[in-house]
Design a protein around this motif. Structure first.
Motif, short mmCIF file in Angstrom:
data_model
loop_
_atom_site.label_atom_id
_atom_site.label_comp_id
_atom_site.label_asym_id
_atom_site.label_seq_id
_atom_site.Cartn_x
_atom_site.Cartn_y
_atom_site.Cartn_z
N SER A 118 -4.84 0.06 3.13
CA SER A 118 -5.58 -1.17 2.93
C SER A 118 -5.24 -1.74 1.57
O SER A 118 -5.17 -1.00 0.58
CB SER A 118 -7.08 -0.91 3.03
OG SER A 118 -7.79 -2.10 2.88
N LEU A 149 -8.49 -2.85 7.30
CA LEU A 149 -7.81 -1.57 7.47
C LEU A 149 -6.69 -1.72 8.48
O LEU A 149 -6.85 -2.37 9.52
CB LEU A 149 -8.82 -0.52 7.95
CG LEU A 149 -8.31 0.90 8.14
CD1 LEU A 149 -7.91 1.50 6.80
CD2 LEU A 149 -9.37 1.74 8.81
N ARG A 150 -5.53 -1.13 8.19
CA ARG A 150 -4.43 -1.10 9.16
C ARG A 150 -3.77 0.28 9.10
O ARG A 150 -4.02 1.05 8.19
CB ARG A 150 -3.43 -2.22 8.89
CG ARG A 150 -2.71 -2.14 7.59
CD ARG A 150 -1.83 -3.39 7.36
NE ARG A 150 -0.84 -3.17 6.36
CZ ARG A 150 -1.03 -3.21 5.06
NH1 ARG A 150 -2.22 -3.44 4.58
NH2 ARG A 150 -0.04 -2.99 4.21
N TYR A 151 -2.98 0.57 10.10
CA TYR A 151 -2.30 1.86 10.18
C TYR A 151 -0.81 1.64 10.24
O TYR A 151 -0.33 0.77 10.98
CB TYR A 151 -2.78 2.65 11.40
CG TYR A 151 -4.21 3.11 11.27
CD1 TYR A 151 -4.52 4.34 10.71
CD2 TYR A 151 -5.26 2.30 11.69
CE1 TYR A 151 -5.83 4.75 10.58
CE2 TYR A 151 -6.58 2.70 11.57
CZ TYR A 151 -6.86 3.93 11.01
OH TYR A 151 -8.15 4.34 10.87
N SER A 168 -13.15 0.91 4.07
CA SER A 168 -13.34 -0.09 5.13
C SER A 168 -14.66 0.10 5.86
O SER A 168 -15.24 -0.85 6.37
CB SER A 168 -12.18 -0.06 6.13
OG SER A 168 -12.24 1.12 6.91
N GLU A 169 -15.15 1.34 5.90
CA GLU A 169 -16.40 1.62 6.60
C GLU A 169 -17.63 1.25 5.76
O GLU A 169 -18.61 0.73 6.30
CB GLU A 169 -16.46 3.10 6.97
CG GLU A 169 -17.66 3.48 7.81
CD GLU A 169 -17.62 4.94 8.25
OE1 GLU A 169 -18.68 5.43 8.67
OE2 GLU A 169 -16.56 5.58 8.16
N GLN A 183 -0.89 6.79 9.28
CA GLN A 183 -1.67 6.83 8.05
C GLN A 183 -2.35 5.48 7.79
O GLN A 183 -1.75 4.42 7.97
CB GLN A 183 -0.78 7.19 6.86
CG GLN A 183 -1.57 7.41 5.59
CD GLN A 183 -0.76 8.08 4.50
OE1 GLN A 183 0.44 8.27 4.62
NE2 GLN A 183 -1.43 8.44 3.44
N ALA A 184 -3.62 5.54 7.37
CA ALA A 184 -4.40 4.33 7.08
C ALA A 184 -3.98 3.75 5.73
O ALA A 184 -3.66 4.48 4.79
CB ALA A 184 -5.89 4.66 7.05
N ALA A 192 -8.82 4.65 2.18
CA ALA A 192 -8.79 3.38 2.89
C ALA A 192 -9.82 3.36 4.01
O ALA A 192 -10.53 2.37 4.23
CB ALA A 192 -7.40 3.09 3.44
N GLU A 193 -9.93 4.45 4.75
CA GLU A 193 -10.89 4.52 5.86
C GLU A 193 -12.33 4.46 5.38
O GLU A 193 -13.15 3.72 5.94
CB GLU A 193 -10.65 5.80 6.68
CG GLU A 193 -9.32 5.79 7.41
CD GLU A 193 -8.99 7.12 8.06
OE1 GLU A 193 -8.17 7.11 8.99
OE2 GLU A 193 -9.54 8.17 7.64
N VAL A 194 -12.65 5.22 4.34
CA VAL A 194 -14.01 5.22 3.80
C VAL A 194 -14.36 3.85 3.23
O VAL A 194 -15.45 3.32 3.47
CB VAL A 194 -14.16 6.32 2.72
CG1 VAL A 194 -15.45 6.15 1.94
CG2 VAL A 194 -14.10 7.69 3.36
N ARG A 252 -7.63 8.61 3.62
CA ARG A 252 -9.09 8.67 3.75
C ARG A 252 -9.78 7.65 2.84
O ARG A 252 -10.82 7.12 3.20
CB ARG A 252 -9.56 10.09 3.46
CG ARG A 252 -11.01 10.31 3.76
CD ARG A 252 -11.29 10.28 5.26
NE ARG A 252 -12.72 10.46 5.47
CZ ARG A 252 -13.44 9.77 6.34
NH1 ARG A 252 -12.86 8.88 7.12
NH2 ARG A 252 -14.71 9.99 6.46
#
Length: 170
Positions: free
Chosen positions: A29, A19-21, A66-67, A26-27, A62-64, A60
Protein backbone atom coordinates in the motif's frame (compact mmCIF):
# COMPACT_ATOMS: atom_id res chain seq x y z
CA UNK A 1 32.57 4.96 4.92
CA UNK A 2 29.74 4.56 7.42
CA UNK A 3 26.14 5.29 6.52
CA UNK A 4 22.85 5.30 8.38
CA UNK A 5 19.43 5.42 6.73
CA UNK A 6 16.63 5.76 9.30
CA UNK A 7 13.43 7.82 9.30
CA UNK A 8 10.86 8.27 12.07
CA UNK A 9 7.66 10.18 11.25
CA UNK A 10 4.60 11.01 13.32
CA UNK A 11 1.74 12.47 11.32
CA UNK A 12 -1.69 11.92 9.85
CA UNK A 13 -2.76 9.99 6.76
CA UNK A 14 -3.92 12.23 3.93
CA UNK A 15 -6.28 9.70 2.34
CA UNK A 16 -7.88 6.30 2.88
CA UNK A 17 -5.59 3.33 2.31
CA UNK A 18 -5.91 1.29 -0.89
CA UNK A 19 -4.55 -2.20 -0.36
CA UNK A 20 -3.33 -4.22 -3.34
CA UNK A 21 -1.44 -7.47 -3.82
CA UNK A 22 1.53 -8.07 -6.10
CA UNK A 23 1.65 -11.30 -8.18
CA UNK A 24 3.67 -13.09 -5.47
CA UNK A 25 0.73 -12.54 -3.09
CA UNK A 26 2.39 -9.95 -0.86
CA UNK A 27 0.28 -6.98 0.29
CA UNK A 28 1.43 -3.44 -0.54
CA UNK A 29 0.00 0.00 0.00
CA UNK A 30 1.24 3.50 -0.85
CA UNK A 31 0.13 6.22 1.57
CA UNK A 32 1.00 9.84 2.23
CA UNK A 33 1.66 11.12 5.74
CA UNK A 34 1.25 14.81 6.57
CA UNK A 35 3.77 16.03 9.15
CA UNK A 36 3.36 19.57 10.52
CA UNK A 37 6.22 21.85 11.48
CA UNK A 38 5.13 24.71 13.70
CA UNK A 39 7.23 27.89 13.58
CA UNK A 40 6.98 31.52 14.52
CA UNK A 41 7.03 34.18 11.79
CA UNK A 42 8.92 37.46 12.08
CA UNK A 43 5.64 39.12 13.12
CA UNK A 44 5.37 36.71 16.09
CA UNK A 45 2.49 34.67 14.73
CA UNK A 46 2.56 30.85 14.78
CA UNK A 47 2.29 29.12 11.39
CA UNK A 48 1.86 25.41 10.63
CA UNK A 49 3.96 24.27 7.69
CA UNK A 50 2.93 20.81 6.44
CA UNK A 51 5.27 18.37 4.74
CA UNK A 52 3.77 15.51 2.76
CA UNK A 53 5.82 12.30 2.78
CA UNK A 54 5.11 9.29 0.55
CA UNK A 55 5.35 5.98 2.43
CA UNK A 56 5.17 2.39 1.13
CA UNK A 57 3.81 -0.27 3.50
CA UNK A 58 4.49 -3.94 2.81
CA UNK A 59 3.09 -7.24 4.11
CA UNK A 60 1.27 -7.29 7.41
CA UNK A 61 1.84 -3.54 7.96
CA UNK A 62 -0.14 -2.82 4.80
CA UNK A 63 -2.95 -5.21 5.77
CA UNK A 64 -3.29 -3.87 9.31
CA UNK A 65 -3.19 -0.26 8.12
CA UNK A 66 -5.91 -0.85 5.52
CA UNK A 67 -8.12 -2.53 8.12
CA UNK A 68 -7.78 -0.05 10.98
CA UNK A 69 -6.64 3.31 9.56
CA UNK A 70 -8.40 5.89 7.43
CA UNK A 71 -7.91 9.47 6.24
CA UNK A 72 -6.76 11.65 9.16
CA UNK A 73 -5.60 8.77 11.36
CA UNK A 74 -2.49 9.56 13.41
CA UNK A 75 0.35 7.13 12.80
CA UNK A 76 4.03 6.61 13.65
CA UNK A 77 6.17 5.30 10.80
CA UNK A 78 9.72 4.03 11.14
CA UNK A 79 11.66 3.03 8.07
CA UNK A 80 14.30 3.95 5.53
CA UNK A 81 14.58 6.37 2.62
CA UNK A 82 14.58 5.08 -0.95
CA UNK A 83 15.19 7.10 -4.09
CA UNK A 84 13.24 5.93 -7.14
CA UNK A 85 14.53 7.00 -10.57
CA UNK A 86 12.86 6.64 -13.95
CA UNK A 87 12.61 8.30 -17.34
CA UNK A 88 9.41 9.57 -18.96
CA UNK A 89 9.42 11.03 -22.50
CA UNK A 90 13.18 11.55 -22.32
CA UNK A 91 12.80 13.44 -19.01
CA UNK A 92 14.72 12.00 -16.05
CA UNK A 93 12.59 11.88 -12.90
CA UNK A 94 13.18 10.89 -9.31
CA UNK A 95 11.16 10.64 -6.11
CA UNK A 96 12.23 10.14 -2.50
CA UNK A 97 9.96 7.96 -0.38
CA UNK A 98 10.00 6.04 2.90
CA UNK A 99 9.88 2.24 3.00
CA UNK A 100 8.03 1.42 6.22
CA UNK A 101 9.58 -1.20 8.48
CA UNK A 102 7.53 -0.48 11.62
CA UNK A 103 4.10 1.11 11.82
CA UNK A 104 2.34 2.13 15.02
CA UNK A 105 -1.26 3.33 15.18
CA UNK A 106 -1.68 6.31 17.52
CA UNK A 107 -4.77 7.81 19.13
CA UNK A 108 -7.88 6.07 20.38
CA UNK A 109 -8.98 2.58 19.42
CA UNK A 110 -12.50 3.66 18.49
CA UNK A 111 -11.94 5.98 15.55
CA UNK A 112 -8.30 6.15 14.64
CA UNK A 113 -8.01 9.64 16.10
CA UNK A 114 -10.15 11.54 13.61
CA UNK A 115 -12.52 12.59 16.39
CA UNK A 116 -9.68 14.55 17.99
CA UNK A 117 -9.71 17.17 15.23
CA UNK A 118 -12.82 19.19 16.01
CA UNK A 119 -11.62 22.57 14.81
CA UNK A 120 -11.71 23.94 18.36
CA UNK A 121 -9.00 26.20 19.71
CA UNK A 122 -6.39 24.48 21.89
CA UNK A 123 -7.05 24.37 25.63
CA UNK A 124 -5.30 26.96 27.80
CA UNK A 125 -2.76 25.75 30.33
CA UNK A 126 -1.64 27.65 33.39
CA UNK A 127 0.60 30.53 32.38
CA UNK A 128 -1.45 31.22 29.24
CA UNK A 129 0.32 28.59 27.14
CA UNK A 130 -1.71 26.43 24.79
CA UNK A 131 -1.63 22.65 24.80
CA UNK A 132 -0.80 22.00 21.14
CA UNK A 133 -0.94 18.57 19.53
CA UNK A 134 -1.72 16.65 22.69
CA UNK A 135 -2.37 12.98 22.07
CA UNK A 136 -3.22 10.56 24.84
CA UNK A 137 -1.50 7.23 24.31
CA UNK A 138 -3.04 3.94 25.25
CA UNK A 139 -0.36 1.88 26.97
CA UNK A 140 -1.29 -1.14 24.85
CA UNK A 141 -1.12 0.72 21.53
CA UNK A 142 2.33 2.31 21.75
CA UNK A 143 5.45 0.19 21.45
CA UNK A 144 8.05 0.51 24.15
CA UNK A 145 11.07 1.76 22.22
CA UNK A 146 13.23 1.84 25.36
CA UNK A 147 14.21 -1.79 24.72
CA UNK A 148 15.59 -1.01 21.25
CA UNK A 149 19.35 -1.14 21.00
CA UNK A 150 20.82 2.32 20.92
CA UNK A 151 17.80 3.94 22.58
CA UNK A 152 18.59 7.08 24.60
CA UNK A 153 16.70 9.36 26.94
CA UNK A 154 15.14 12.37 25.22
CA UNK A 155 17.22 15.53 25.36
CA UNK A 156 16.14 19.13 24.70
CA UNK A 157 17.08 20.19 21.18
CA UNK A 158 16.48 23.92 20.90
CA UNK A 159 14.22 26.85 21.48
CA UNK A 160 11.02 25.35 20.04
CA UNK A 161 7.46 25.91 21.20
CA UNK A 162 7.07 25.13 24.90
CA UNK A 163 10.82 24.80 25.45
CA UNK A 164 10.60 26.94 28.59
CA UNK A 165 7.59 25.01 29.95
CA UNK A 166 8.29 24.01 33.59
CA UNK A 167 6.09 20.90 33.23
CA UNK A 168 8.50 19.24 30.76
CA UNK A 169 10.44 16.58 32.72
CA UNK A 170 14.00 17.31 31.48
Amino acid sequence: MASYNRVILVGNLTRDIELRYIPSGQAVSDVTVAVNDRRKTSSGEWVDEPTFVDVTLWGRNAEVASEFLSKGSPVLIEGRLKLDRWETDGQKRSKLRVICEKMQMLGSRSGGGSEQRTGQRPAQRSGGQTAENQVSYDSQSVEDYSTDSGARDAQPTGNGAGYEDPNIPF
